[in-house]
Design an enzyme around this catalytic site. Sequence first.
Site, short mmCIF file in Angstrom:
data_model
loop_
_atom_site.label_atom_id
_atom_site.label_comp_id
_atom_site.label_asym_id
_atom_site.label_seq_id
_atom_site.Cartn_x
_atom_site.Cartn_y
_atom_site.Cartn_z
N SER A 57 0.65 -1.27 -0.10
CA SER A 57 0.03 0.03 -0.12
C SER A 57 0.78 1.24 0.14
CB SER A 57 -0.79 0.08 1.16
OG SER A 57 -1.80 -1.06 1.22
N ASN B 156 0.29 4.97 0.93
CA ASN B 156 -0.58 5.97 1.51
C ASN B 156 -0.12 6.22 3.04
OD1 ASN B 156 -2.15 3.11 1.66
ND2 ASN B 156 -2.33 4.24 3.59
N MET C 97 -0.33 -0.17 5.55
CA MET C 97 -1.04 -1.12 5.75
C MET C 97 -1.96 -0.73 6.80
SD MET C 97 -1.06 -3.56 3.47
CE MET C 97 0.03 -4.34 2.12
N THR D 89 -6.39 -5.78 9.66
CA THR D 89 -7.39 -6.42 10.22
C THR D 89 -7.41 -5.82 11.84
OG1 THR D 89 -6.36 -8.11 10.98
CG2 THR D 89 -7.49 -8.26 8.99
N ALA E 134 -5.54 -7.10 13.97
CA ALA E 134 -5.19 -8.22 15.27
C ALA E 134 -3.93 -8.18 15.67
CB ALA E 134 -5.33 -9.58 14.33
N HIS F 244 2.15 -10.27 5.56
CA HIS F 244 2.85 -10.37 6.95
C HIS F 244 4.30 -10.69 6.57
CE1 HIS F 244 -0.89 -11.60 9.49
NE2 HIS F 244 -0.84 -10.50 9.02
N ASN G 141 8.07 -5.03 9.83
CA ASN G 141 8.00 -6.40 10.27
C ASN G 141 9.28 -7.04 9.46
OD1 ASN G 141 5.36 -6.00 10.99
ND2 ASN G 141 4.35 -6.47 9.07
N THR H 186 2.29 -6.93 13.65
CA THR H 186 2.46 -5.58 13.76
C THR H 186 2.62 -5.11 15.30
OG1 THR H 186 0.54 -5.29 12.15
CG2 THR H 186 0.91 -3.27 13.56
#
Length: 514
Positions: free
Chosen positions: A122, A124, A128, A133, A135, A441, A475, A487
């Site tokens: 991504s 921006n 990400m 999500t 989590a 990931h 990561n 994350t």
Amino acid sequence: MTERSHPDVLIVGGGPVGATFARVLHERAPQLTVLLVDAGPQLTPRPGQHVKNIPDPAERERAQVRSQGPTQVVYGTPGIGARRAAAEGEAPARPALLARPGTFLLRDAHGMADDMPAAALSTNVGGMGAHWTCACPPPGNTERIPFLPSAEWDAALQDANRLLAVTQAAYPDTDVARAIRQALQGAFHDTLAGGRPVQPMPLAARTEGGVRVWSGADVVLGPLADGGAANFTLLPDTLCQRLMVDGPRVTGAQLQDRRSGEVWTVHARAVVVAADALRTPQLLWASGIRPAALGHYLNDQPQVLGAVQLDPALLPASPGPAAGGVSWVPFHAPAHPYHGQVMELEASPIPIPVEQDTGTPVVGLGWFCAREVRFEDHLAFSADHRDDVGLPAITVHHTLTPTDHVVIERAKDEVERAMAALGRPIAAGRPFVLPSGSSLHYQGTTRMGERDDGTSVCDATSRVWGVENLYVGGNGVIPTSTACNPTVTSVALAVLAAQAIARALAQPAPVSSA
């Protein structure tokens, strides 16, 4: 080429990890000036917000498209059947099948990703973190980094949870949620250990006025996202083309305004590159900083997917909330080298089909697998070919080993066991593996190490070996074989690194002779 004012610290990359560096530096050393740059646009008035928090669906879609770099199109939303076809080679590999909204495939940026067809990025402000999500399961036993002192590591994880606003109460603890967890615990009690039973998933989210609010980089930035911090500047649409190196130090960077094309240089006392696990090593390589392990030990978690219609016996007898939230089946090696999550529709990153829906809730199951981490799995950077922003094109070399395949087959067995405990599968056939790269990931490409022996890129403070003032984040720094969402681990490592930078820059900057 022009020059502009020079910060104490330059941060490249505006995702949750870059935001962590900025926030911790602001808290620990507020006298330092910090410049954070991101190659992508700012999607929301408050920088780095999660796109799920945009109430207008059309505006949310526009924000996703703006994040997609060279792929400025609206993707379709295929269900499991289409994802299965893509995974099994029955359909052409198209972005609508392989890239989720808000991301674009590496190959669309002129990279070569045949070994990892779903490798995606991504571009921006928020990275990400505007699309994830949320989590945040903590790493378990062998996922933890063994050479970091336990007390220091636990404190950093606690700080990461604070910065991300992690909670296990993001969803109400309904009768259905408790029934799901009880059924899963019964199915996996023989493999779970270490005081980590099935439990609500730790999520970076909160509820305000009955509305769920998902954490993005804006939450990590905290007061910095609200403006008014005199020593902090955020520049969107600003590409770092290369770092400038003088002997054992990085003196600054060459930046480009992607809207006007203007190129300028900034100098900094310390530089942080937290672009992601693909573009951080790419920038280092493009700048002539090339430790032997750079881009190597690439780790992507194979992801096994299924979906199930809940057994009516798990539902309340009287009308009431049926939401199951997100349940977590924790990693614990060697008996359970997986991280499992069972998600209701709202939380699932992959659309769950309801073609066979009879009114009973459907949940998705995703099992992430730990795999062998090997030097051979790596990113190669081209000296001759460029990507869509002019940096060296990336080729991915990534192969599953026989051991990895055994683990994946066991994961399929586990997902089947979970589905049997919860209800009726909604798709024929066994659980299936998503195309390589689907986890998003990616890890290991700037990995941390205990010593400079050619098997790592940075030390325990994330400082690049052989460079006095260059730090990496994200990561890619994680050196262990993991199955959990990375994350919170990456943010914890950034906390430790930012603390180290604050200590290193405690002395006043030398007076320039210029």
